[in-house]
Motif scaffolding. Structure first.
Motif, PDB file in Angstrom:
ATOM      1  N   ALA A  40       0.824  -1.205   0.000  1.00  0.00           N
ATOM      2  CA  ALA A  40       0.000   0.000   0.000  1.00  0.00           C
ATOM      3  C   ALA A  40       0.863   1.262   0.000  1.00  0.00           C
ATOM      4  O   ALA A  40       0.551   2.237  -0.695  1.00  0.00           O
ATOM      5  N   PHE A  44       0.925   3.976  -2.888  1.00  0.00           N
ATOM      6  CA  PHE A  44       0.579   5.359  -2.540  1.00  0.00           C
ATOM      7  C   PHE A  44       1.599   6.335  -3.118  1.00  0.00           C
ATOM      8  O   PHE A  44       1.247   7.420  -3.587  1.00  0.00           O
ATOM      9  N   PRO A  49      -3.135   6.924  -5.298  1.00  0.00           N
ATOM     10  CA  PRO A  49      -4.556   6.527  -5.301  1.00  0.00           C
ATOM     11  C   PRO A  49      -5.337   7.090  -6.486  1.00  0.00           C
ATOM     12  O   PRO A  49      -6.171   6.392  -7.072  1.00  0.00           O
ATOM     13  N   LEU A  86      -6.922   1.663  -3.461  1.00  0.00           N
ATOM     14  CA  LEU A  86      -5.525   1.496  -3.066  1.00  0.00           C
ATOM     15  C   LEU A  86      -5.352   0.242  -2.214  1.00  0.00           C
ATOM     16  O   LEU A  86      -4.437  -0.557  -2.443  1.00  0.00           O
TER      17      LEU A  86
END
Length: 265
Positions: A40, A44, A49, A86
């Motif tokens: 993640a 990011f 996102p 995301l």
């Protein structure tokens, strides 16, 4: 010592206290969560996102009327929807690590012939799920959205809600991902002895009907998307029957293989 008794003793001494099992499970879950968190964080930073959402929405945006866009009917939707995408993408990216942790947790309790079955199934089920999702995104979405926009009256200006679109995408991804797991289900049922390969072969006609019923329920009401789900399911059912015969042959317990050899001789 006989071959059978040696196989029975293969797992001797590997037993662990229940508390130790829980501690190992906790450690495996923590490692899986760390993998998802790292994925993640990387997503990011790049592509971000917003870019992930734009990529997911691209098949629909490409078929909207000129100047039309997706809308957000909730105040927090512009923040929550990209965040959900995301997290979904991070889980998919870290899925091999998650499945490896699952495999590492259950492997010590399996016999060697059982490990020959489980590891290939874990890998193949992951690959098939990704293939199903990719097939849905790159082929089915384009056909579905083209049909919907072509059928809509000219007096209607399409402005889909982003949360509704996300829900639709997740449903379709799950449907196609699970549909592409048909060979795995067939192999497991046959290997566990729930049904024989001969029964699976005789069930072909019924499965075709079931596949088209499932496709009619989970896909939009257009012929293209229904065929796109039902036809691969039928083909993958045949692949599953072939794979089941291979797996049954190569993952028998040693004592079962000896019995089969002695009975055939």
């Amino acid at each position: 010592m006989s071959e059978t008794s040696s196989q029975e003793d293969e797992l001797a001494g590997t037993e662990q206290p229940f508390v130790q099992h829980l501690m190992e499970l906790r450690d495996r879950l923590v490692k899986a969560m760390i993998a998802i968190g790292v994925a993640a964080a990387l997503l990011f930073l790049f592509p971000g996102p917003g870019a992930l959402y734009d990529f997911l929405a691209a098949p629909l945006v490409a078929h909207l009327p000129k100047g039309a866009t997706l809308i957000a009917t909730s105040v927090i939707s512009p923040f929550m929807v990209p965040l959900k995408i995301l997290l979904m993408s991070a889980f998919l990216l870290a899925l091999p690590v998650v499945l490896w942790q699952l495999w590492a947790f259950i492997a010590p309790g399996l016999y060697s012939h059982e490990k020959k079955l489980v590891l290939p199934l874990v890998i193949s089920s992951t690959v098939l799920f990704f293939i199903g999702v990719a097939f849905c995104y790159f082929f089915v979405f384009g056909q579905v959205f083209s049909f919907i926009q072509g059928f809509a009256p000219k007096s209607i200006t399409a402005a889909p809600d982003i949360e509704a679109y996300l829900s639709f995408v997740l449903t379709m991804f799950l449907a196609f991902g699970m549909a592409f797991e048909v060979p795995i289900a067939v192999v497991v049922l046959a290997r566990m002895g729930v049904v024989s390969v001969e029964k699976l072969k005789s069930f072909r006609g019924y499965f075709i009907v079931i596949a088209f019923i499932i496709a009619a329920v989970v896909t939009p009401p257009d012929v293209v998307s229904q065929l796109a789900l039902a036809v691969p399911m039928c083909l993958l059912y045949e692949v599953g029957i072939w794979a089941a015969q291979v797996f049954i042959k190569h993952t028998k317990a040693p004592e079962d293989a000896e019995e089969t050899a002695s009975s055939s001789s």
